[in-house]
Scaffold this motif. Structure first.
Motif, PDB file in Angstrom:
ATOM      1  N   GLY A 125      -6.232   3.470   2.129  1.00  0.00           N
ATOM      2  CA  GLY A 125      -7.251   2.684   2.190  1.00  0.00           C
ATOM      3  C   GLY A 125      -8.766   2.737   2.296  1.00  0.00           C
ATOM      4  O   GLY A 125      -8.879   3.823   1.505  1.00  0.00           O
ATOM      5  N   GLN A 126      -9.493   1.577   2.184  1.00  0.00           N
ATOM      6  CA  GLN A 126     -10.612   1.442   2.018  1.00  0.00           C
ATOM      7  C   GLN A 126     -11.501   2.672   2.895  1.00  0.00           C
ATOM      8  O   GLN A 126     -12.450   2.823   1.460  1.00  0.00           O
ATOM      9  CB  GLN A 126     -11.046   0.018   2.074  1.00  0.00           C
ATOM     10  CG  GLN A 126     -10.603  -1.489   1.070  1.00  0.00           C
ATOM     11  CD  GLN A 126     -11.634  -2.438   1.342  1.00  0.00           C
ATOM     12  OE1 GLN A 126     -12.673  -2.805   1.762  1.00  0.00           O
ATOM     13  NE2 GLN A 126     -10.363  -3.067   1.582  1.00  0.00           N
ATOM     14  N   THR A 172       1.359  -1.391   0.096  1.00  0.00           N
ATOM     15  CA  THR A 172      -0.298   0.152  -0.057  1.00  0.00           C
ATOM     16  C   THR A 172       0.833   0.976  -0.531  1.00  0.00           C
ATOM     17  O   THR A 172       2.131   1.386  -0.141  1.00  0.00           O
ATOM     18  CB  THR A 172      -0.696   0.305   0.993  1.00  0.00           C
ATOM     19  OG1 THR A 172       0.069   0.240   2.440  1.00  0.00           O
ATOM     20  CG2 THR A 172      -2.109  -1.380   1.702  1.00  0.00           C
TER      21      THR A 172
END
Length: 283
Positions: free
Chosen positions: A228-229, A202
């Motif tokens: 991030g989601q 990430t």
């Protein structure tokens, strides 16, 4: 002493054996208990649900490279250039991480062969401060690329990171263009640059060398993304599809070339090197 105690002490069974606490491993996905030896023999993959557990640099190098490979010395960099302190001093965080890990930072380079094909393999270890990218990681990445250029062979990088290391501020972000320049040098030299994306990859690592490979391979179920989601979902105000940012989703949408089981990684890489780098490495 009562009669029950006397009878118990007189029995020939002796004291109850103590069971070592490292005989079993609990799978983080299916929560099943797996015999530790079985888990290790299965390359840290759960035999029940096929969950790929995160592994360290030494284990990854052993799985990918032929016996007799060389581990490059990790480069020396200024360790706390910003004199950073949050709830702890940065130097204290480094000491804690090094006490739990075999290497001085999160990126380790091995030079050897994969089924007879010359290769340099750089491994990012999430176990060291979340695999975060600082000056030591960026310098080690470039050192691995330099070794590949010197040997005239492929450079394979195994990524696993939470992003740039905040304790080094802008200096950690400068590793992104530095690594990008090295990938360009490999391309100009006609050398394959292959990226193996593992869980998780990430942040700034995804935004730089993790997505600049000639071929991108991912382990099953690996989390791969930039933000991030929750951040993405709150920004676009839409529910994200199931499996978003997982290896299989990225493969389906063209971001990853192939998803390969850990058991088949070595064979797959050897096949790719046979196609992409048939010439023998320089002495």
């Amino acid at each position: 002493m009562n009669w029950l105690t006397r009878v118990r002490n007189s029995l020939p069974f002796g004291n109850k054996r103590e069971t070592p606490d490292n005989l079993w491993v609990k799978c983080k996905s299916c929560q099943e208990m797996v015999f530790a030896k079985e888990f290790e023999d299965n390359q840290q993959v759960c035999p029940r649900c096929d969950h790929h557990e995160r592994i360290g640099a030494d284990e990854r190098l052993r799985q990918l490279l032929d016996m007799g490979y060389e581990v490059l010395a990790q480069p020396k960099v200024e360790e706390d250039p910003l004199k950073f302190k949050d709830t702890k001093k940065y130097t204290d965080r480094l000491k804690e991480a090094r006490a739990k890990n075999p290497y001085a930072d999160a990126f380790t380079v091995g030079s050897g062969e994969i089924e007879g094909h010359p290769a340099v393999v750089g491994v990012q270890d999430f176990g060291f401060m979340g695999g975060s990218m600082g000056m030591a990681v960026g310098t080690a990445f470039c050192q691995g690329a330099e070794r590949a250029l010197k040997r005239h062979c492929a450079y394979i990088v195994v990524t696993a990171a939470g992003g740039a290391r905040m304790q080094e501020g802008i200096l950690s972000l400068m590793q992104m263009p530095k690594a990008t320049v090295m990938t360009r040098r490999l391309r100009e030299a006609g050398l394959p640059y292959i990226v193996l994306l593992t869980d998780p990859t990430t942040g700034g690592v995804t935004a730089s060398y993790a997505m600049l490979g000639d071929i991108h391979i991912a382990e099953p179920g690996a989390l791969i993304g930039f933000a991030g989601q929750r951040v993405i979902q709150d920004t676009i105000r839409e529910k994200l599809p199931e499996g978003f940012q997982r290896a299989e989703y990225l493969h389906k949408h063209g971001m990853v070339d192939m998803v390969v089981h850990r058991h088949a990684l070595r064979e797959t890489l050897a096949g790719l090197l046979g196609y992409l780098a048939p010439a023998k490495a320089a002495a």
